[in-house]
Design an enzyme around this catalytic site. Structure first.
Site, PDB file in Angstrom:
ATOM      1  N   ASN A  65      88.537  26.204 -73.330  1.00 53.99           N
ATOM      2  CA  ASN A  65      89.036  27.639 -73.285  1.00 53.99           C
ATOM      3  C   ASN A  65      88.350  27.832 -71.892  1.00 53.99           C
ATOM      4  O   ASN A  65      87.046  28.297 -71.831  1.00 53.99           O
ATOM      5  CB  ASN A  65      88.510  28.420 -74.425  1.00 53.99           C
ATOM      6  CG  ASN A  65      88.789  29.974 -74.112  1.00 53.99           C
ATOM      7  OD1 ASN A  65      89.247  30.407 -72.840  1.00 53.99           O
ATOM      8  ND2 ASN A  65      88.731  30.837 -75.117  1.00 53.99           N
ATOM      9  N   HIS A 121      97.712  31.060 -73.248  1.00 54.49           N
ATOM     10  CA  HIS A 121      96.055  30.945 -73.051  1.00 54.49           C
ATOM     11  C   HIS A 121      95.491  29.722 -74.139  1.00 54.49           C
ATOM     12  O   HIS A 121      95.703  29.646 -75.460  1.00 54.49           O
ATOM     13  CB  HIS A 121      95.373  32.254 -73.523  1.00 54.49           C
ATOM     14  CG  HIS A 121      93.906  32.309 -73.595  1.00 54.49           C
ATOM     15  ND1 HIS A 121      93.208  31.636 -72.679  1.00 54.49           N
ATOM     16  CD2 HIS A 121      93.072  32.661 -74.443  1.00 54.49           C
ATOM     17  CE1 HIS A 121      91.951  31.741 -72.885  1.00 54.49           C
ATOM     18  NE2 HIS A 121      91.621  32.347 -74.057  1.00 54.49           N
ATOM     19  N   CYS A 132      89.742  36.812 -71.414  1.00 52.76           N
ATOM     20  CA  CYS A 132      90.796  35.856 -71.218  1.00 52.76           C
ATOM     21  C   CYS A 132      92.090  36.274 -71.151  1.00 52.76           C
ATOM     22  O   CYS A 132      92.727  35.583 -70.678  1.00 52.76           O
ATOM     23  CB  CYS A 132      90.678  35.148 -72.848  1.00 52.76           C
ATOM     24  SG  CYS A 132      88.980  34.368 -72.939  1.00 52.76           S
TER      25      CYS A 132
HETATM   26  N1  COA Z   1      79.966  22.187 -85.020  1.00 54.96           N
HETATM   27  C1  COA Z   1      79.875  21.862 -86.451  1.00 54.96           C
HETATM   28  N2  COA Z   1      79.679  22.879 -87.213  1.00 54.96           N
HETATM   29  C2  COA Z   1      80.067  24.186 -86.962  1.00 54.96           C
HETATM   30  C3  COA Z   1      80.193  24.286 -85.501  1.00 54.96           C
HETATM   31  C4  COA Z   1      80.409  23.061 -84.692  1.00 54.96           C
HETATM   32  N3  COA Z   1      80.432  23.218 -83.277  1.00 54.96           N
HETATM   33  N4  COA Z   1      80.510  25.612 -85.501  1.00 54.96           N
HETATM   34  C5  COA Z   1      80.458  26.230 -86.577  1.00 54.96           C
HETATM   35  N5  COA Z   1      80.306  25.394 -87.326  1.00 54.96           N
HETATM   36  C6  COA Z   1      80.075  25.564 -88.887  1.00 54.96           C
HETATM   37  C7  COA Z   1      79.855  27.149 -89.187  1.00 54.96           C
HETATM   38  O1  COA Z   1      78.467  26.951 -89.184  1.00 54.96           O
HETATM   39  C8  COA Z   1      80.351  27.236 -90.731  1.00 54.96           C
HETATM   40  O2  COA Z   1      79.392  26.416 -91.874  1.00 54.96           O
HETATM   41  P1  COA Z   1      79.259  27.138 -93.006  1.00 54.96           P
HETATM   42  O3  COA Z   1      80.471  26.981 -93.723  1.00 54.96           O
HETATM   43  O4  COA Z   1      77.955  26.219 -93.635  1.00 54.96           O
HETATM   44  O5  COA Z   1      78.658  28.400 -92.870  1.00 54.96           O
HETATM   45  C9  COA Z   1      81.540  25.833 -90.390  1.00 54.96           C
HETATM   46  O6  COA Z   1      81.479  25.309 -89.542  1.00 54.96           O
HETATM   47  C10 COA Z   1      82.874  27.036 -90.500  1.00 54.96           C
HETATM   48  O7  COA Z   1      82.908  28.023 -89.668  1.00 54.96           O
HETATM   49  P2  COA Z   1      83.983  28.923 -89.381  1.00 54.96           P
HETATM   50  O8  COA Z   1      83.599  29.918 -88.222  1.00 54.96           O
HETATM   51  O9  COA Z   1      84.495  29.553 -90.693  1.00 54.96           O
HETATM   52  O10 COA Z   1      85.020  27.881 -88.844  1.00 54.96           O
HETATM   53  P3  COA Z   1      86.247  28.110 -88.474  1.00 54.96           P
HETATM   54  O11 COA Z   1      87.459  27.349 -89.275  1.00 54.96           O
HETATM   55  O12 COA Z   1      86.991  29.577 -88.028  1.00 54.96           O
HETATM   56  O13 COA Z   1      86.536  27.517 -87.127  1.00 54.96           O
HETATM   57  C11 COA Z   1      86.336  28.224 -84.696  1.00 54.96           C
HETATM   58  C12 COA Z   1      85.708  28.028 -85.870  1.00 54.96           C
HETATM   59  C13 COA Z   1      85.376  28.860 -83.600  1.00 54.96           C
HETATM   60  C14 COA Z   1      86.842  26.862 -84.058  1.00 54.96           C
HETATM   61  C15 COA Z   1      87.500  29.212 -84.860  1.00 54.96           C
HETATM   62  O14 COA Z   1      87.427  30.274 -85.546  1.00 54.96           O
HETATM   63  C16 COA Z   1      88.296  29.794 -83.570  1.00 54.96           C
HETATM   64  O15 COA Z   1      88.629  29.058 -82.884  1.00 54.96           O
HETATM   65  N6  COA Z   1      88.371  31.006 -83.438  1.00 54.96           N
HETATM   66  C17 COA Z   1      88.940  31.425 -82.553  1.00 54.96           C
HETATM   67  C18 COA Z   1      88.220  31.517 -81.248  1.00 54.96           C
HETATM   68  C19 COA Z   1      88.770  32.000 -80.035  1.00 54.96           C
HETATM   69  O16 COA Z   1      89.912  31.653 -79.775  1.00 54.96           O
HETATM   70  N7  COA Z   1      88.066  32.822 -79.226  1.00 54.96           N
HETATM   71  C20 COA Z   1      88.555  32.966 -77.807  1.00 54.96           C
HETATM   72  C21 COA Z   1      89.678  33.969 -77.752  1.00 54.96           C
HETATM   73  S1  COA Z   1      89.846  34.232 -76.173  1.00 54.96           S
END
Ligand code: COA
Length: 321
Positions: free
Chosen positions: A278, A248, A115
């Site tokens: 993204n 980004h 990215c």
């Molecule tokens: N729909 C519904 N629930 C979902 C889901 C979806 N698409 N994806 C994950 N979940 C659930 C998980 O299973 C978890 O459930 P649990 O609590 O029962 O285990 C819950 O949601 C929370 O997951 P978590 O990973 O802690 O959520 P979060 O608040 O961290 O948000 C992201 C998840 C991925 C949106 C966030 O972490 C993020 O954006 N991270 C950075 C990603 C990024 O920028 N990547 C690219 C960098 S270039």
């Protein structure tokens, strides 16, 4: 006024026609529009059609950037493509784009920093133009990220989309505009937090994106803020002195977190994440193009670009447009 050097003479972007909304995804996997919007700010993404490749997206963005620069392919010396989703393992997508543009001279190559690829590519182009003998470099970020997603993994597949953005970077004598500072970093200790579980050497396959989202989130906010401060410091300014922040586009919460840490207003932050999701290496030039064409980013404005991605890799570019 801060003096720049190599100037951005043209900008362009391209998005595939097909739009996939959160609701459409929620009909196929266990997710909801509400969850995706709340956690990431994403409402929809564009997905490439069957038979539409990264090079097709890249070439469409490139043509718009070349036109915006009032140039022709004959004026270009270099094509640098940042991509994680090349058409083929080789030749480079840049070579394929060179052929599609019918460019029969110059040099073309790909770079891989996931990215952060566009920020890395811009730094490379800037350095090569400073070293010479090149005059005009076409820098492209292009991705068909949808092709490396596991569409059954709801924690990753809802976050990405396809697209391309491009800039023409040109040498200029005695210009007040141009690239002022570059800052890039990487730290290979975090390879396991964001990666693809396949590749030519290990698995002889392409693989799918795997991510420990919450850990990536924490590092991203911290490292992006540091990169922006370091980049601004090279120019002797503070991040809040910029007119526009073109980040980004991974997650609206990351953009808000970085904005808060650096004292930026929400009006200074160009956000396209709701509409594009993204798009990896394409996201920064895509967002820049959107804000330039809707009249926000104007000639003479001080703009900071920033990216963070797998590796981890991260970085920032400060330029006067
Ligand atoms: N729909 C519904 N629930 C979902 C889901 C979806 N698409 N994806 C994950 N979940 C659930 C998980 O299973 C978890 O459930 P649990 O609590 O029962 O285990 C819950 O949601 C929370 O997951 P978590 O990973 O802690 O959520 P979060 O608040 O961290 O948000 C992201 C998840 C991925 C949106 C966030 O972490 C993020 O954006 N991270 C950075 C990603 C990024 O920028 N990547 C690219 C960098 S270039």
């Amino acid at each position: 006024m801060i003096k720049g050097n190599n100037i951005v003479t043209g900008v362009g972007s391209y998005l595939p026609e097909r739009v996939v909304t959160n609701d459409e995804l929620a009909r196929k996997i266990d997710t909801s529009d509400e969850w995706i919007k709340e956690r990431s700010g994403i409402r929809q993404r564009h997905i490439a059609a069957e038979g539409e490749y990264t090079s097709d997206l890249g070439v469409a963005a490139a043509r718009r950037a070349i036109e915006d620069a009032n140039m022709s392919v004959n004026d270009l010396d270099l094509i640098i493509v940042a991509t994680t989703t090349p058409d083929l393992t080789f030749p480079s997508t840049a070579s394929i784009i060179q052929e599609k543009l019918e460019m029969r001279h110059g040099a073309a190559f790909d770079i891989q920093a996931v990215c952060s690829g566009f920020i890395y590519a811009l730094h490379i182009a800037d350095s090569m133009l400073r070293a010479g003998p090149y005059k005009n470099a076409l820098v492209i970020g292009a991705e068909t990220f949808s092709r490396i997603l596991d569409w059954e993994d709801r924690s990753t597949c809802v976050l990405f989309g396809d697209g391309a953005g491009a800039m023409v970077l040109s040498t200029a004598n005695d210009s007040d505009s141009g690239i002022i500072a570059n800052f890039i970093r990487s730290d290979g200790r975090y390879c396991d937090l964001l990666y693809v579980d396949g590749g030519p050497s290990r698995t002889q396959s392409v693989g799918h994106v795997r991510m420990v989202g919450n850990q990536v989130f924490r590092r991203a906010v911290k490292d992006i803020a540091i990169a922006m401060k370091e980049c601004a410091a090279i120019a002797g300014i503070e991040p809040k002195d910029i007119d526009w922040f073109v980040p980004h586009q991974a997650n609206q919460r990351i953009l808000d977190g970085v904005g808060r840490q650096l004292g930026l207003t929400s009006e200074q932050i160009i956000s396209t994440v709701a509409h594009h999701a993204n798009t990896s290496a394409a996201s920064v030039p895509l967002a820049f193009d959107v804000a330039m064409r809707d009249g926000r980013i104007k000639r003479g404005d001080l703009v900071m670009l920033e990216a963070f991605g797998g590796g981890f890799t991260w970085g920032a570019t400060l330029l006067r447009f």
